[in-house]
Design a protein around this motif. Structure first.
Motif, short mmCIF file in Angstrom:
data_model
loop_
_atom_site.label_atom_id
_atom_site.label_comp_id
_atom_site.label_asym_id
_atom_site.label_seq_id
_atom_site.Cartn_x
_atom_site.Cartn_y
_atom_site.Cartn_z
N ASN A 61 10.97 -58.98 -24.12
CA ASN A 61 10.00 -58.58 -25.36
C ASN A 61 10.46 -57.56 -26.04
O ASN A 61 10.24 -57.48 -27.25
N TRP B 191 2.96 -57.51 -24.64
CA TRP B 191 3.54 -58.13 -23.29
C TRP B 191 4.46 -56.91 -22.92
O TRP B 191 4.72 -56.96 -21.82
N CYS C 80 -1.92 -64.62 -27.32
CA CYS C 80 -0.79 -65.59 -27.23
C CYS C 80 -1.44 -66.93 -27.48
O CYS C 80 -0.83 -67.68 -28.25
N SER D 166 -4.04 -59.99 -23.95
CA SER D 166 -2.89 -60.54 -24.36
C SER D 166 -2.59 -62.21 -24.39
O SER D 166 -2.12 -62.63 -25.28
N TYR E 246 1.96 -55.02 -21.04
CA TYR E 246 1.87 -55.53 -19.72
C TYR E 246 2.77 -55.48 -18.55
O TYR E 246 2.65 -55.20 -17.51
N ILE F 114 0.39 -64.84 -17.07
CA ILE F 114 1.79 -65.35 -17.47
C ILE F 114 1.73 -66.87 -17.65
O ILE F 114 2.10 -67.54 -18.69
#
Length: 220
Positions: free
Chosen positions: A75, A59, A143, A139, A62, A193
Motif C-alpha cells: 500500500n 490500509w 474499501c 477501512s 492498519y 482483510i
C-alpha cells in the motif's frame, strides 16, 4: 510438517498478492502519461485515483497498527502511484471549475481520512485491539464502497448487452488480486482483510462473466 506447509503457503500468497496488486497500481500509468502528453484529461474519470489514495492510506495505517509488513509495503507503493496520478490528473484539467471541483474532492478525501483515524484512536489509548477493530471496520467500509462503484457500469452493460469499457485483463487481475488477499486474510484470520476482498473477488468474477456474455462492441 503442517506448520512448514502453512508457512510456505503464506510466503507464496504474500508474494502473489504483492506482485498482482503492484501490477494493478501500475496499470493507470499509461493513461496518465497520455493525459500529460495531451495536457487534457479527456473523458478519464479522476475520482478513481483519489479513492485509491484514500484506500492505500487507510490500509497503511492498519498495517502499522497490526505490524503487517506485506500490507505496509504494497500500500505504500500504491500510495505513491496514486498521489502521482492525482497530482498529474489535477494539473491537466483544463476547465477552471472542474479543477476546483477535483481539488474539493481531494480535500474531502483528506478530511475523511483524518476523521477515520481520529475515530479509531479516540479513547483507545490502552486498548490496541479496540483501535485495530475500529480502523479495520472503517477501512473495510471505505474499501467496500470503492468496490461497489462498478455496479452502475455493470447495470449499463446488462441493459445494452455491450461490455465496451470493461477491460478483460484488468478484470482477471482484479479477480486474482481479490482471491490472493482473501486467502492472505484467512490465513491470518483477519476478517477486515478477507471480507472486503471476498466481495472484490465476487464483483471481479461478475465483470468477467459479463465480458464473456456481452463481448465489447464499438458502437458507430
Amino acid at each position: 510438517m503442517e506448520d512448514e506447509k502453512n508457512e510456505n503457503l503464506m510466503t507464496f500468497i504474500q508474494f502473489s498478492a504483492t506482485i498482482i496488486t503492484i501490477t494493478l497500481f501500475i496499470m493507470p500509468l499509461k493513461t496518465i502519461r497520455l493525459i500529460i502528453e495531451r495536457q487534457n484529461v479527456g473523458t478519464v474519470a479522476g475520482l478513481q485515483f483519489i479513492s485509491s489514495a484514500l484506500n492505500c492510506f487507510l490500509w497503511i495505517s492498519y498495517a502499522l497498527l497490526t505490524s503487517n509488513t506485506t500490507m505496509l509495503f504494497v500500500n505504500s507503493i500504491g500510495m505513491m502511484f496514486s498521489i502521482y496520478y492525482v497530482v498529474n490528473y489535477w494539473k491537466n484539467i483544463t476547465q477552471v471549475r472542474a479543477s476546483r471541483d477535483y481539488l474539493k474532492k481531494v480535500m474531502i478525501a483528506c478530511v475523511l481520512a483524518i476523521t477515520i483515524i481520529s475515530i479509531s484512536y479516540y479513547n483507545t489509548e490502552d486498548d490496541l485491539d479496540n483501535r485495530i477493530s475500529r480502523l479495520g471496520f472503517l477501512s473495510s467500509v471505505v474499501c467496500v464502497l470503492m468496490f461497489a462503484s462498478p455496479l452502475e457500469k455493470m447495470a449499463i452493460v446488462i441493459q445494452s448487452k455491450n461490455s465496451e469499457g470493461m477491460i478483460i485483463n484488468v478484470a482477471i487481475l482484479s479477480l486474482l488480486c481479490g482471491l490472493s488477499w482473501t486467502i492472505f486474510g484467512l490465513l491470518l484470520n483477519d476478517i477486515y482483510i478477507y471480507l472486503p476482498n471476498i466481495l472484490a473477488s465476487i464483483l471481479s468474477f461478475v465483470q468477467l462473466t459479463l465480458i464473456k456474455l456481452y463481448p465489447p462492441q464499438i458502437l458507430s
